[in-house]
Design a protein around this motif. Structure first.
Motif, mmCIF file in Angstrom:
data_model
loop_
_atom_site.group_PDB
_atom_site.id
_atom_site.type_symbol
_atom_site.label_atom_id
_atom_site.label_comp_id
_atom_site.label_asym_id
_atom_site.label_seq_id
_atom_site.Cartn_x
_atom_site.Cartn_y
_atom_site.Cartn_z
ATOM 1 N N GLU A 31 0.776 -1.311 -0.099
ATOM 2 C CA GLU A 31 -0.354 0.253 0.132
ATOM 3 C C GLU A 31 1.072 1.041 0.319
ATOM 4 N N MET A 111 2.369 -12.981 3.104
ATOM 5 C CA MET A 111 2.634 -13.160 4.170
ATOM 6 C C MET A 111 1.708 -11.669 4.532
ATOM 7 N N ARG A 112 2.557 -10.675 4.721
ATOM 8 C CA ARG A 112 2.640 -9.342 4.617
ATOM 9 C C ARG A 112 0.306 -8.891 4.485
ATOM 10 N N TYR A 115 -2.549 -9.620 6.037
ATOM 11 C CA TYR A 115 -3.136 -8.077 7.467
ATOM 12 C C TYR A 115 -3.388 -6.871 6.340
ATOM 13 N N GLY A 117 -2.782 -3.409 4.507
ATOM 14 C CA GLY A 117 -3.767 -2.327 4.350
ATOM 15 C C GLY A 117 -5.216 -2.476 2.829
ATOM 16 N N ARG A 122 -5.756 -8.253 0.531
ATOM 17 C CA ARG A 122 -6.334 -9.243 1.719
ATOM 18 C C ARG A 122 -7.469 -10.336 0.879
ATOM 19 N N MET A 156 -11.412 -28.782 10.013
ATOM 20 C CA MET A 156 -11.002 -28.182 11.381
ATOM 21 C C MET A 156 -9.758 -28.528 11.708
ATOM 22 N N LEU A 160 -6.237 -26.122 11.579
ATOM 23 C CA LEU A 160 -5.225 -26.360 12.441
ATOM 24 C C LEU A 160 -3.693 -26.410 12.339
ATOM 25 N N SER A 163 -2.895 -23.458 9.885
ATOM 26 C CA SER A 163 -1.907 -21.786 11.339
ATOM 27 C C SER A 163 -1.214 -21.772 11.731
ATOM 28 N N GLU A 167 2.630 -19.737 10.935
ATOM 29 C CA GLU A 167 3.132 -19.032 11.876
ATOM 30 C C GLU A 167 4.586 -19.320 11.997
ATOM 31 N N GLY B 27 -9.621 0.074 7.166
ATOM 32 C CA GLY B 27 -8.536 -0.740 6.907
ATOM 33 C C GLY B 27 -7.261 -0.660 6.342
ATOM 34 N N SER B 29 -3.275 0.515 6.636
ATOM 35 C CA SER B 29 -2.492 0.303 7.390
ATOM 36 C C SER B 29 -1.289 1.741 7.658
ATOM 37 N N MET B 111 -2.937 -7.111 15.365
ATOM 38 C CA MET B 111 -3.191 -8.304 14.252
ATOM 39 C C MET B 111 -2.905 -7.150 12.607
ATOM 40 N N ARG B 112 -2.855 -6.457 12.334
ATOM 41 C CA ARG B 112 -2.543 -5.422 10.668
ATOM 42 C C ARG B 112 -1.048 -5.537 10.939
ATOM 43 N N ARG B 114 1.267 -5.921 13.332
ATOM 44 C CA ARG B 114 2.238 -7.222 13.183
ATOM 45 C C ARG B 114 2.494 -8.222 11.822
ATOM 46 N N TYR B 115 2.154 -8.064 10.886
ATOM 47 C CA TYR B 115 3.200 -7.870 9.738
ATOM 48 C C TYR B 115 2.784 -7.228 8.854
ATOM 49 N N GLY B 116 3.044 -5.674 9.744
ATOM 50 C CA GLY B 116 2.945 -4.312 8.448
ATOM 51 C C GLY B 116 4.564 -3.956 7.624
ATOM 52 N N SER B 163 -1.093 -19.619 18.327
ATOM 53 C CA SER B 163 -1.883 -19.396 16.674
ATOM 54 C C SER B 163 -2.547 -19.210 16.714
ATOM 55 N N THR B 164 -3.800 -20.594 16.719
ATOM 56 C CA THR B 164 -4.908 -20.989 17.185
ATOM 57 C C THR B 164 -6.076 -20.034 17.867
ATOM 58 N N GLU B 167 -5.698 -16.977 14.996
ATOM 59 C CA GLU B 167 -6.334 -17.216 13.523
ATOM 60 C C GLU B 167 -7.730 -16.643 13.538
ATOM 61 N N GLU B 170 -9.031 -12.648 13.945
ATOM 62 C CA GLU B 170 -9.178 -12.435 12.485
ATOM 63 C C GLU B 170 -10.505 -12.432 11.586
ATOM 64 N N GLU B 174 -13.223 -9.355 11.199
ATOM 65 C CA GLU B 174 -14.193 -9.312 10.075
ATOM 66 C C GLU B 174 -15.655 -9.633 9.901
ATOM 67 N N LEU B 189 -16.074 -23.778 15.630
ATOM 68 C CA LEU B 189 -14.748 -24.346 15.735
ATOM 69 C C LEU B 189 -13.278 -24.413 16.426
ATOM 70 N N LYS B 193 -10.904 -26.610 17.861
ATOM 71 C CA LYS B 193 -9.802 -26.546 17.944
ATOM 72 C C LYS B 193 -8.862 -26.915 18.825
#
Lengths: 207, 207
Positions: A31, A111-112, A115, A117, A122, A156, A160, A163, A167, B27, B29, B111-112, B114-116, B163-164, B167, B170, B174, B189, B193
DNA sequence: TTTCTTTGTGAACACCTGTTGACTTTCGGC
DNA sequence: GCCGAAAGTCAACAGGTGTTCACAAAGAAA
């Protein structure tokens, strides 16, 4: 500087995509990327960008496409490989890690921007990963201990697994190059996590 | 427009932070956020921004701090609650989901970013979450079936849980508002898990 | 009431942004 | 060799960017 224009034709398009991927790998988010700087980095005048992409977002979507293709290719290859049965877990994770390192740019992008902008990217990435989870779920359904599982439960456990691996991917990408020993640590850790999950399979009953 | 300046003092600082959080929730970043627009959104002339933060990155770090504090607060409260024993898993996940919805802005930011695109924020958030995992690991060590686990294995399972839940977070963010029924689906769900993971605990032996 | 600190203002700086339209170059197919 | 499409260029636009500095209001402390 700026080597003379050489009418690289289609080459410029892929050069733009690669340059964008490299920018993302260097830390910048898509972005916040500038059309002009991108053009400059491939020795193109800004306006020439539009010869190859309608807009910046179009470039982004093309990148998502390419990166998701890499993901699918991996899955396809994994399916075609036969399973040595013993050590299958360790081997699978190791293979995956190698694949990540070999396609570092594509994986960092996913990965980037997963999540990121730009909403369009996304959502495209999410959809791709959701599809990936579904395929993994049906694949898992063919395994010995999982043949009688409902598709819901298969999804399910697939989620698992994904995810967990996702990570781990971030760790691999971050460690890559500078701290190779940390990749090994993450490898062992991820294997353990998956082993724990699979350990529960025989004792599961839904409901 | 632009209500007259009212010497809101300290209020402006927090107004800036909240405005930034809202932007991220919409939305955008953090990296792609503009100092000027941010100032404008709190009825401040651009230069007045510097009265409160040395730079944009400083604002970001302050936000990370605030959001991580929210996370720690949750964990502290969770520790102080007694455990009804039955349905503990379901209740815990439900409580967490409610907490996420009640602190939507903070969680979306984490969340955003973290990988921004802003490295400093990324690392600060990672460090915070890593700490969170460690604390969860020692907490888990006090549970009946886990007292004899090595700290390494405890960290492993804590990471798996986090990590579960991450996920799932998010999905909650949303779905929040528009699709309340999807939150319930994700709740079921996620419980499944975690139940699967815990099912494996009695059968685990390290090595 | 005067003084001092905090907070906000306004003009100005040098620079970067995406996008337009009309022009030139390049090159493969005829 | 000519033609037409593809790819690249150039100038210009309207507007946005962070940051500087000297100045003004406002409120608390003296």
């Amino acid at each position: 500087m700026a080597r003379r224009k050489a009418s690289r034709g289609e080459g410029t398009r892929t050069a733009l995509m690669e340059a964008a991927l490299k920018q993302v790998a260097r830390g910048r988010s898509f972005e916040a990327m500038s059309l002009r700087k991108l053009a400059q980095s491939v020795d193109i005048v800004p306006t020439a960008f539009y010869r190859h992409f309608e807009s910046m977002e179009a470039l982004g979507l093309a990148l998502v496409d390419e990166c998701l293709r890499t993901l699918r290719r991996m899955m396809r290859e994994a399916r075609e490989r036969e399973l040595p049965d013993s050590q299958i877990l360790r081997d699978s994770v190791e293979t995956y890690f190698r694949y990540v390192q070999a396609n570092r740019l594509h994986f960092t992008f996913i990965m980037r921007e997963r999540y990121g902008g730009v909403a369009a990217l996304r959502h495209a990435i999410r959809a791709g990963i959701a599809l990936f989870v579904s395929e993994l779920a049906t694949d898992l359904g063919r395994f010995p201990g999982l043949t009688r599982w409902t598709s819901e439960d298969l999804r399910m456990i697939a989620g698992l697994i994904v995810s967990t691996v996702t990570e781990a991917t971030e760790s691999v990408l971050e460690a890559d190059g500078h701290h190779p020993e940390q990749v090994d640590l993450e490898l062992a850790l991820t294997e353990k996590k998956l082993r724990l999950v699979l350990l529960a399979v025989p004792h599961w009953r839904s409901g």
